[in-house]
Design an enzyme around this catalytic site. Structure first.
Site, short mmCIF file in Angstrom:
data_model
loop_
_atom_site.label_atom_id
_atom_site.label_comp_id
_atom_site.label_asym_id
_atom_site.label_seq_id
_atom_site.Cartn_x
_atom_site.Cartn_y
_atom_site.Cartn_z
N GLY A 213 0.81 -1.46 -0.14
CA GLY A 213 0.16 -0.05 0.05
C GLY A 213 0.93 1.48 0.43
N ASN A 214 0.13 2.48 0.31
CA ASN A 214 1.01 3.89 0.22
C ASN A 214 0.80 4.73 1.46
OD1 ASN A 214 -1.13 5.61 -0.93
ND2 ASN A 214 -0.73 3.99 -2.58
N TYR A 215 0.97 4.94 1.60
CA TYR A 215 0.32 6.90 2.72
C TYR A 215 -0.33 7.51 2.67
CZ TYR A 215 4.90 5.11 5.33
OH TYR A 215 5.56 4.24 5.87
#
Ligand code: C5P
Length: 403
Positions: A213-215
């Site tokens: 995923g990412n932030y």
């Protein structure tokens, strides 16, 4: 608390030499309280009526009167000030300044800046009763109105001359109200429009308990969704996994997890959308194999995960775009920002890119503020916006799309 439409707006407040100049202190205070940045310009005569120290203290900026600073010799650029302004307010406006503005005289910093500004102009006349009703004043005010200035009519009452009649400057509270009304986006400006927004990250499953995923928090996309709904649009937000956001009743959320799910749902919503704004941080790759059971730890060696490319949702919608549909994307760049944004605009067949640079502090993922540059297809000039709360960036983006 809802923020004032003047929040973040740049206001040049021109003060001229009339008794009502004392009310400009309160006007400055109210504008600053509404969240505006206020730059005061005084005509030389105005300084006889109220001290610049009062106004620079209230506005938090040195007051400008002359073309040059007496202390430093620094040149005050009337062009820069004129362009900086979102609103150019002259309050009080004397008969003399009104006459100069109507005729294009440029013999002091205030009227010169007026000639340079592209901002909306608001004039609150204040003068003696007989001056106010003199045919030349009436003619000048009519000229300024025809030039597109908003005249905030003087009120009736007792005047400094002890005469009674029309000529008192409108009260600061009412001047602020006129400005707020002028900057309030029409509640119905997007009514009847269907808008698709993608927001948040995507999660690409590795196995039942792990993902890539990412932030991204989704904050920018949800801010645009709420603002668009507040302007009357019917909004569908196709959202990756995010925390809780308060939602305007006009927003429908379709929850997805992976890029492939986001693509499917976005294609559905895009079919009858007028506008799509793609603010999601879509994972570029996903694991080639998704394991049905948890991957066990290897006791030795390195485990690698093979990745395959995800579909580009923006490019897919760009390909399917019909005439009349407007497609906007975001770009987060670290170098050659503008060139990369322009290339993306063309490759994905977008109409606009909202560019944020990771080099700008306060911009990008997870922070409540953003500093963006709007890049358009065609020849429209780029627009660099200052650092502001994401809610205000959302309003600006929709203003430009509406235009
Ligand atoms: O190519 P890049 O990821 O920088 O492009 C960013 C823009 O493209 C954003 O608007 C993003 O939502 C969109 N995008 C997309 N699908 C992808 C990758 C990016 O819609 N797979």
């Amino acid at each position: 608390m809802t923020s004032s439409p003047l929040s973040g707006k740049h206001i040049v407040l021109g003060i001229t030499g009339g008794i009502a100049a004392y009310k400009s202190a309160m006007l400055t205070r109210l504008l600053v309280k509404a969240g505006a940045e206020v730059q005061v310009i005084m005509t030389p005569n105005a300084r006889e009526f109220i001290t610049p120290v009062t106004l620079s203290t209230l506005s938090g900026k040195p007051v400008i009167t002359d073309f040059f600073s007496a202390n430093t010799g620094e040149w005050h650029s009337h062009v820069d000030l004129g362009l900086w302004a979102d609103a150019f307010v002259v309050a009080p406006a004397t008969a003399s300044t009104i006459a100069k503005m109507a005729c294009g005289v440029a013999d002091n910093m205030l009227v010169t800046s007026y000639l340079s500004t592209r901002a909306r102009v608001f004039i609150a006349p204040a003068m003696d009763f007989d001056m106010m009703r003199h045919p030349s004043t009436a003619r000048n005010i009519a000229t300024l109105r025809a030039d597109g200035c908003v005249i905030i009519e003087a009120a009736e009452g007792e005047l400094a001359s002890h005469l009674t009649g029309k000529g008192r400057m409108e009260e600061p509270e009412n001047i602020v109200r006129v400005l707020e009304d002028a900057f309030r986006p029409a509640a119905s400006s997007l009514s009847g429009k269907k808008i698709l927004i993608t927001a948040g990250p995507t999660y690409e499953k590795i196995d039942p308990v792990r993902f890539i995923g990412n932030y991204s928090t989704g904050r920018m996309g949800y801010a645009i969704a709420n603002e668009a709904a507040a302007r009357g649009a019917e909004v569908t937000i196709v959202s990756g996994p995010v925390g809780h956001f308060d939602l305007h009743p006009g927003v429908t959320v379709v929850h997805v997890e992976s890029a492939i799910e986001m693509l499917e749902q976005s294609q559905k919503a895009f079919a009858d959308a007028d506008i799509a704004i793609l603010a999601a941080a879509v994972a570029d790759y996903r694991p080639a194999v998704r394991y049905d059971s948890k991957i066990k730890r290897e006791e030795d060696g390195i485990r690698s995960i093979e990745l395959v490319k995800n579909p580009d949702i923006a490019a897919t919608l760009g390909n399917a775009k019909r005439p009349g549909q407007f497609l906007a994307g975001f770009a987060l760049e670290t170098d050659h920002e503008l060139d990369n944004a322009r290339r993306k605009l063309a490759r994905k067949n977008l109409d606009m890119i909202v560019l944020n640079s990771l080099r700008d502090p306060g911009a990008g993922f997870g922070v409540p503020t953003n500093k963006v540059t709007l890049v358009f297809a065609g020849n429209d000039p780029i627009v660099e916006l200052p650092l502001k709360p994401k809610t205000e960036v959302a309003a600006d983006i929709l203003d430009y799309i509406s235009r």
